[in-house]
Design an enzyme around this catalytic site. Structure first.
Site, short mmCIF file in Angstrom:
data_model
loop_
_atom_site.label_atom_id
_atom_site.label_comp_id
_atom_site.label_asym_id
_atom_site.label_seq_id
_atom_site.Cartn_x
_atom_site.Cartn_y
_atom_site.Cartn_z
N GLY A 31 0.68 -1.37 0.27
CA GLY A 31 -0.23 0.04 -0.07
C GLY A 31 0.56 1.37 0.19
N SER A 35 3.74 6.34 -7.80
CA SER A 35 3.90 6.29 -9.27
C SER A 35 4.65 5.21 -9.62
CB SER A 35 4.88 7.60 -10.71
OG SER A 35 4.32 8.39 -9.72
N HIS A 37 4.59 1.64 -8.48
CA HIS A 37 3.59 0.86 -8.13
C HIS A 37 2.19 1.17 -9.52
CE1 HIS A 37 3.82 1.62 -3.70
NE2 HIS A 37 4.17 -0.01 -3.91
N GLN A 61 7.56 -9.62 7.39
CA GLN A 61 8.99 -9.23 7.29
C GLN A 61 9.35 -8.37 8.00
OE1 GLN A 61 6.36 -8.49 3.43
NE2 GLN A 61 7.81 -6.86 3.20
N LYS A 151 13.10 -2.15 -7.88
CA LYS A 151 14.08 -1.45 -6.74
C LYS A 151 14.65 -2.08 -5.52
CE LYS A 151 13.03 1.84 -3.43
NZ LYS A 151 12.54 0.59 -2.59
N VAL A 178 11.30 3.51 -10.90
CA VAL A 178 10.45 5.07 -11.24
C VAL A 178 10.76 5.23 -10.42
CG1 VAL A 178 8.23 6.16 -11.64
CG2 VAL A 178 7.95 3.79 -12.02
N LEU A 186 11.55 5.98 -5.91
CA LEU A 186 10.10 6.20 -5.69
C LEU A 186 10.28 5.54 -4.83
CD1 LEU A 186 7.30 7.47 -8.30
CD2 LEU A 186 9.20 8.54 -7.23
N SER A 188 7.58 4.06 -0.44
CA SER A 188 6.43 4.86 0.26
C SER A 188 7.39 4.95 1.55
CB SER A 188 5.97 3.29 0.41
OG SER A 188 5.77 2.56 -0.35
#
Ligand code: PAF
Length: 286
Positions: A31, A35, A37, A61, A151, A178, A186, A188
């Site tokens: 979540g 961009s 995702h 995790q 990534k 990205v 990018l 979260s």
């Protein structure tokens, strides 16, 4: 786009799509979508008729003292983004739905060798948690293909290995990272950076690019390259966790003869741990 929270509803929706002859694509996430995702959803849409995304912040995790509790949870905004991107179904289970008998006795999936070193060394148990939840999600969704960002390079390698080793009939696709205009990958976790840290953060990608450029120009003294860029990171106020040059497929430490390389980094900026990597194949033009 429907959002379902139980495995039962998920299986029913996927079965309906299958009965209509649709191929199923799957994009697992935690979540707080950005961009990067959305690029995975777009890619899935180009390949299949029915795209399932999942949002689940997987406690298995995260290690003790990591950012499980403060990991951003933004379901309503994520739903809007998924709808706009053309996602067909969102699976957003609770922890109880994913681990109904608790986590202590949960059967685990572990991928040796590839899970060791790099993030595996700094985050013990992390890849076992990832491999376990991804295996569960794959069994729940039973997709034809699944898409992950490059990534998380080591994560992608672990997932490719588990699918191969456990004979899962799922095609795994890795999508390029990205980046923001200044090169920052990018993530979260970028949301944890304050303004000043955000301005400094692109030094991580600059370190990778500088090493890649030197190797392309023929430099093969890997320890010296690493040492120089560790210093750059430290001078910018970061605390490198690792900065390494590895073989791109096996992830063993690279030798001067290797042609297919990946440069991987993890570094703390304040309390935020940033990771990034750069794949460098010396047999293909830059
Ligand atoms: O990359 C992530 O977001 C997570 O590790 C994943 C693959 C969704 C498993 O929880």
């Amino acid at each position: 786009m429907n959002t379902v929270k139980t495995v039962r509803e998920l299986r029913a929706a996927v079965a309906r799509a299958r009965s209509e002859g649709k191929r199923i694509g799957f994009v697992p996430t935690m979540g707080n979508l950005h961009s990067g995702h959305i690029a995975l959803i777009t890619k899935a849409r180009q390949r299949v008729d029915f795209v399932v995304a999942s949002i689940f912040v997987n406690p298995l995790q995260f290690g003790a003292g990591e950012d499980l509790d403060k990991y951003p949870r933004t379901l309503a905004a994520d739903q809007e983004k998924l709808l706009e991107a053309g996602c067909s179904l969102l699976f957003a289970p609770t922890v109880e739905e994913m681990y109904p008998d608790g986590m202590a006795g949960q059967t685990r999936v572990s991928v040796p060798l590839l899970s060791e070193g790099l993030c595996g060394a700094s985050r013990p148990g992390h890849f076992e948690g990832v491999a376990t939840v991804v295996s569960k999600l794959f069994n729940m969704v039973q997709p034809d293909l699944a898409i992950f960002g490059q990534k998380d390079y080591q994560q992608l390698a672990v997932i490719r290995a588990l699918v191969h080793d456990l004979n899962m009939p799922i095609q795994i696709i890795g999508e390029p990272t990205v980046r923001a205009a200044d090169g920052l990958a990018l993530s979260s976790r970028n949301g944890f950076l304050n303004e000043q840290q955000r301005a400094v953060a692109p030094v991580v990608y600059r370190a990778l690019s500088s090493i890649a450029e030197s190797i392309r120009q023929g430099e093969r003294d890997f320890p010296a390259l690493i040492q120089a860029q560790r210093q750059q990171l430290e001078a910018a106020g970061l605390r490198p966790d690792y900065l390494e040059i590895r073989h791109a497929l096996t992830l063993r430490p690279a030798t001067a003869e290797d042609r297919d390389l990946v440069i991987l980094v993890a570094a703390f900026l304040g309390t935020t741990r940033l990771i990034d990597n750069l794949h460098l194949n010396l047999d293909t033009p830059a």
